[in-house]
Design a protein around this motif. Sequence first.
Motif, PDB file in Angstrom:
ATOM      1  N   TYR A  49       0.858  -1.197   0.000  1.00 24.34           N
ATOM      2  CA  TYR A  49       0.000   0.000   0.000  1.00 24.34           C
ATOM      3  C   TYR A  49       0.888   1.239   0.000  1.00 24.34           C
ATOM      4  O   TYR A  49       1.987   1.218   0.541  1.00 24.34           O
ATOM      5  N   GLU A  50       0.383   2.290  -0.592  1.00 28.87           N
ATOM      6  CA  GLU A  50       1.155   3.538  -0.582  1.00 28.87           C
ATOM      7  C   GLU A  50       0.214   4.730  -0.410  1.00 28.87           C
ATOM      8  O   GLU A  50      -0.843   4.792  -1.033  1.00 28.87           O
ATOM      9  N   PHE A  51       0.599   5.639   0.442  1.00 23.69           N
ATOM     10  CA  PHE A  51      -0.169   6.869   0.665  1.00 23.69           C
ATOM     11  C   PHE A  51       0.794   8.053   0.649  1.00 23.69           C
ATOM     12  O   PHE A  51       2.000   7.886   0.867  1.00 23.69           O
ATOM     13  N   GLY A  52       0.225   9.238   0.456  1.00 25.52           N
ATOM     14  CA  GLY A  52       1.064  10.418   0.577  1.00 25.52           C
ATOM     15  C   GLY A  52       0.736  11.498  -0.419  1.00 25.52           C
ATOM     16  O   GLY A  52      -0.122  11.326  -1.286  1.00 25.52           O
ATOM     17  N   HIS A  53       1.420  12.628  -0.246  1.00 22.82           N
ATOM     18  CA  HIS A  53       1.272  13.722  -1.192  1.00 22.82           C
ATOM     19  C   HIS A  53       2.553  14.560  -1.194  1.00 22.82           C
ATOM     20  O   HIS A  53       3.409  14.401  -0.329  1.00 22.82           O
ATOM     21  N   GLU A  89      -2.306  -1.163   6.475  1.00 24.18           N
ATOM     22  CA  GLU A  89      -2.889  -0.067   5.696  1.00 24.18           C
ATOM     23  C   GLU A  89      -3.277   1.089   6.638  1.00 24.18           C
ATOM     24  O   GLU A  89      -3.031   2.262   6.339  1.00 24.18           O
ATOM     25  N   PHE A  90      -3.872   0.742   7.778  1.00 21.72           N
ATOM     26  CA  PHE A  90      -4.228   1.780   8.748  1.00 21.72           C
ATOM     27  C   PHE A  90      -2.975   2.371   9.392  1.00 21.72           C
ATOM     28  O   PHE A  90      -2.925   3.553   9.712  1.00 21.72           O
ATOM     29  N   TYR A 101      -3.273  11.120   5.116  1.00 24.27           N
ATOM     30  CA  TYR A 101      -3.990  10.039   4.429  1.00 24.27           C
ATOM     31  C   TYR A 101      -4.978  10.574   3.401  1.00 24.27           C
ATOM     32  O   TYR A 101      -5.762   9.812   2.841  1.00 24.27           O
ATOM     33  N   GLY A 102      -4.953  11.890   3.132  1.00 24.09           N
ATOM     34  CA  GLY A 102      -5.744  12.433   2.044  1.00 24.09           C
ATOM     35  C   GLY A 102      -6.653  13.578   2.412  1.00 24.09           C
ATOM     36  O   GLY A 102      -6.328  14.745   2.179  1.00 24.09           O
ATOM     37  N   MET A 156      -1.763   4.843   6.990  1.00 23.28           N
ATOM     38  CA  MET A 156      -2.623   6.039   6.907  1.00 23.28           C
ATOM     39  C   MET A 156      -2.496   6.931   8.144  1.00 23.28           C
ATOM     40  O   MET A 156      -2.628   8.143   8.065  1.00 23.28           O
TER      41      MET A 156
END
Lengths: 81, 751
Positions: free
Chosen positions: B173-177, B334-335, B410-411, B338
């Motif tokens: 999984y990948e998250f970010g900005h 995943e959590f 996380y968005g 996030m």
Amino acid sequence: MAKIVLWGSLKQAADGQTEIEMDATNVREVLDTLAERYPKLKPQLDRGVSVSIDGVMFRDAWFAPIKPDSEVYVLPRMAGG
Amino acid sequence: MTEQTALKREFKVVGTRPLRPDGIDKVTGRAKFGADANAPGMLYGLILRSPHAHARIKSIDTSKAEKLQGVKAVVTRDDFKRPDRADLIDIWINVMARDKALYDGHAVAAVAATSKAVAREALRLIKVKYEVLPHVIDVDEAMKPDAPILHPDMRTEGVEPKPKKASNVAHRYEFGHGNIEKGFAEADIVIERSFKTEASHQGYIEPHACLASVGPDGQGDLWCCTQGHFMVRNACAGLLGIDVAKLRVTASEIGGGFGGKTTVFIEPVALALSRKANRPVKLVMSRNEVFRATGPTSSSSIDVKIGVKRNGRMTAARAELRYQGGAFSGSPVEFGAMTSFACYDLPNVQTIGHDVVTNRPKQVAYRAPGAPMAAFAVESVVDELAKKVGMNPLEFRLLNAARQGTKSSYGPTFGPIGLEATLERAKTHGHYSAPLGPNQGRGVACGFWFNFGGNTCVSLNIGEDGTVALTEGNPDIGGSRASLTMMAAEELGIPYEKVRTVIADTGALGYNEVTDGSRVTFAAGLATIKAARDAIKKMCGRAAKIWDIPEEAVVWENGHAKPAGPNAGTFKPLSLAELAAKASATGGPIAGHFEVNADGAGVSFATHMVDVEVDPDTGRVTVLRYTVFQDAGKAVHPSYVEGQFQGGAAQGVGWALNEEYVYGKDGRLQNPGFLDYRIPVASDLPMIDTVILEIPNPGHPYGVRGVGETSIVPPLAAIANAVSAAAGVRLTHLPMSPPRILKALMDHQRG
């Protein structure tokens, strides 16, 4: 046009697309449009996702309204302990 | 201590501390827990479990056991057909091993007999032929290319192109900005460290227990301790091919769950035995079975890198998290990914999560699943950075804190949140300025959890004497009966003592999701308020009929229907009790209902502060003082809220200092009991002080936010920061048991 942001593992199944524009006025239209445009997303959508609209998290809420300027994130389905 | 910031409504019942409705039953032993259910003609069930961490099951011979006098049924994998529902496949394999035993303790067969002694003897007579296979326990070992593979058909999802080779990594999984490389290039100081945490169990005092009864007509009843009896009904119906409506599940009182009772283990087995024996079957786990065969949380391995300017402002943050979820995919990585940096306002952030399988029991949720380990790693580096730039740790966090309008890591963009309030309050609390002695250290850390709502259905019935029965469908694991009773009383305008809340079986209400996600006070509370309003509307209608005025000309105030408006006329207000007494004459029973898939739960933040003393000779840690600062939105029953805060901190102390699944080289669990798996007891803990902050959640009529999970997110990090300060060396591996601390001290002394 609503701008939908796919997050986490969802973007891989949408051919690497992170931001998707579509004519959608509620969550159901967002999910239907995503499944139609990106068939690889459908299994994940069927398993369930969360949708954040302007910072408020929704699960399975087909008729939650989306405005053209709403911030919409499709996220992994929330769970807890 | 409760500190309100912006709530406008005046409450009469909400915010007070009435006696808990289950108190007398629980302190006198009258409360019925899972193992207290009995039935005429009941049999006793026992489960045979694999002694191997990984083994092919070549054959299972039950013939001798079946012939033993008193044995009424034996079940194996052959008695459980593959379910149609994809989401039940892993549970199907977990409740009874198929071709392989995947961990020490995996169920292989079960018997039902007229006594426990006969059942035990029958287990000895079952002959299982195993082919022992190589196993893997550690998450980092399991990711190596030459690791023993658990599932030959497992390919890592979330990687493009999809791998052709089998792997123990189920998902990436990948998250970010933002631009992570640019962010680190802008930093003046960058710290990068690696951390490990071991698996800990939820440690509920009540082992899993159930009584199952399936008749020849195919109708079944199940009594069990669970966090969600509707979930149990649906899972068992799917696993056994029973119509959902034909299986009724009743939840017992529950002796702790903390996430660990959000799935099924023994319930489908008890039902299968009962169906085969045509008798009720009781199955109760031993503590050994609870440790070996239910779900602890994941162990983890985490790398964190954070960059800051000299003024302390973060420019970039990255974390790579590896969680093992036991023998099946679905670890909460995943959590973890996030939530890692959810407390901070970051222009550039990236988190990557790897969901890994190993030969351990399938992990199950544990309060804020996935978040505490991530917070431990991140908040440890944050602590180091604060020291490095010369800022105090609270000011450093305030400088970088997420606020309303911050784009979360996380968005989504945060609405009104309380992190800043918890940090500000921590700064002014007496704990922060209290002196410390030799070998003592103070640590602080922040934590975040999402919270959610979900499917909820309640009924509220007005009794003929003016008392109220509230029927809800969530097992009470943290005071929900009290808080729902209070919200019903508040809305109806009657005393708390006039309302009784009961938890109904699955036949009485629509689907209620599991008691998890800190959801019940929020979602069932919202449904209770709406059901009360539904009943009030009906009572106003009855009053309008009695007075012969339009329904719109009646209002509800302080437990009474009153005429209102210019043409309403003058009538003596009618109380709820008076309207209830006339219900039969005015149209029949009065009830309110509400069904909802509740949204708008509102995220939650906390800051924890802890003082510890480290004994340099033994490595033993004593927790001296502990204070929790958390946003509750609105504390309905402050004593329960404080209990949730204290409980999270207490479990965090255990996870941080002692609790650990210890495996031998043979892959077998070495400490499946409370003597060797050490949870904190009263003498290990100071009085845990609490400060409840109330930043109302706009998604709830009273401003409520869930409080059950956030409180376990900061303790691991807060304690690690305190221990590191006291010991003079950074601790990066949990639990910080005496041997690990001694080794760290000795390594540090050696330079």
